[in-house]
Design a protein around this motif. Sequence first.
Motif: not given
Length: 516
Positions: A170-173, A209-229
């Motif tokens: 889970y955490s590694f993924l 200062d990135a566009p919101t759409g770009t931020q959302i995709w990058l946000f989700l990558g970090f968020f999923l890792a932290f939400a699992i942890k």
Amino acid sequence: MTWLLAVILLPLVGAVVLAGLRRNDRLATLVALGFSVLELLLIIPLWASYRPSGDRLQQVSSMDWIPGFGIHISFGIDGIALIMIAVIALLVPIVVGTLGVTDKLPAGRSAGGFLSLILVQEAITVAVFAATDVFLFYVLFEIMLIPMYFLIGGYGGANRQYAAVKFFLYSFLGGLIMLASAIGAYSMASDELGKGTFDWATLVRVVHDAPTGTQIWLFLGFFLAFAIKAPLVPLHTWLPDAASQAPIGVAVLLVGVLDKVGTFGFLRYNLPMFPEASKTLAPLVLVLAVAGVLYGSILAAGQQDMKRFIAYVSIAHFGFIALGIFAFTQQATVGSVTYMLNHSLATGMLIVVIGMIVARGGSTRISDYGGMAKVTPILGGMLLVAGLSTLSLPGTNSFISEFLVLLGSFDSRPVYAILATVGMVLAAAYVLWLYQRIMTGPVRGDALLGAGGGPGTAIAPELGAKKAIRDLGGKEIAILAPLVVLIIGLGFYPKPILDTVTPSVQATLSAVQGGN
């Protein structure tokens, strides 16, 4: 060398020393205790040197690692990282003390091997909270899974291998998904600055200062890792298995410290780096947070295994922490940060006390106990203190945290705050019910009425108990005493913690409010 580097490196030195003491368990335990207490003492100058009104990151150090890609070994702390490092340093001596009290080593295993893994885990976890290079943080985020995998898989219960593998995968993924987002942020820095970098402060300025759409995709990558942890529902399923199979001391670190890397990640990475995405996706996160509060509370009330009970209680508490973080108010966020500390203290004590109960009864099933306070009144009192802190009774450390989370959340997210308040009512019910089933009424249950007994035990035969059950001894009281002092002390005087974390919280919220 900064005090912070000393705090990171000392446990590694201790681990190396312990690796050579595999044939002398008593000496290995004493050496591990010495190193862990010295680590705790190093927190004093580290804390004293920290200035809440000073720079956001202090005790900063950096050296080139892979200069061609802008990667550095760099560390620094803010008030949030400082309190988490302090609680790690506090809990590790307690974990060392539980060896032989609540945890028995499997046949063929040495104390030196077990405790060296504990110290390696401590060093890596401290480094995770202190890392200021995003790539370094990712590497440490993944590496810290390794000692925990071996601690669960090598020293845990009957289903330890399944639990260890599930925890690791889970955490590694999640970490791999985070790496993809980190590379995306690196590419943005390369386009913006003409060269790539993983420096946290630089990426905050660039990605902010990135566009919101770009931020959302990058946000989700970090968020999923932290939400699992963390873990947040529905990414939580690894925790009950891991917590129930881990040795008691390992469970203290797993539930009390490692899980906080997830909520820390929300504060350090998601909010300041992706402010617009944080605000856009906050309703989704709040739904998951409140769902975790209610789901964890309901399932905790239905548990028959004490260690799984703790896991579901923690899932509910992590929902409170996430609620406060994504409410975006100073009161709620300060409450969440202090909740990270206070949950570690309350849950750490609850796990150790339950370990002491299981060591006496030989079972983790709640139904195997009853009326135990009549035989072990001091142990009953300790369970009550830990339970009252867990349900956030006024006068205990957790109350101010939960109060601030709900107060701050009600200002901006009243519906979610009201739903989370139901979790407070459920907490009172499931904690007091646990205490009632184990400690009150006539002496009953197979764990207490079975045949047995041994030297050094005490019993009240007139109460009907047939199995000799002793109350807490001096060593066990010494293990729990620091936690009792902090639970009560911070309950009445939380000001030092609030003063330490508030400036860092203000800086984090300023980054969010200053988004596009």
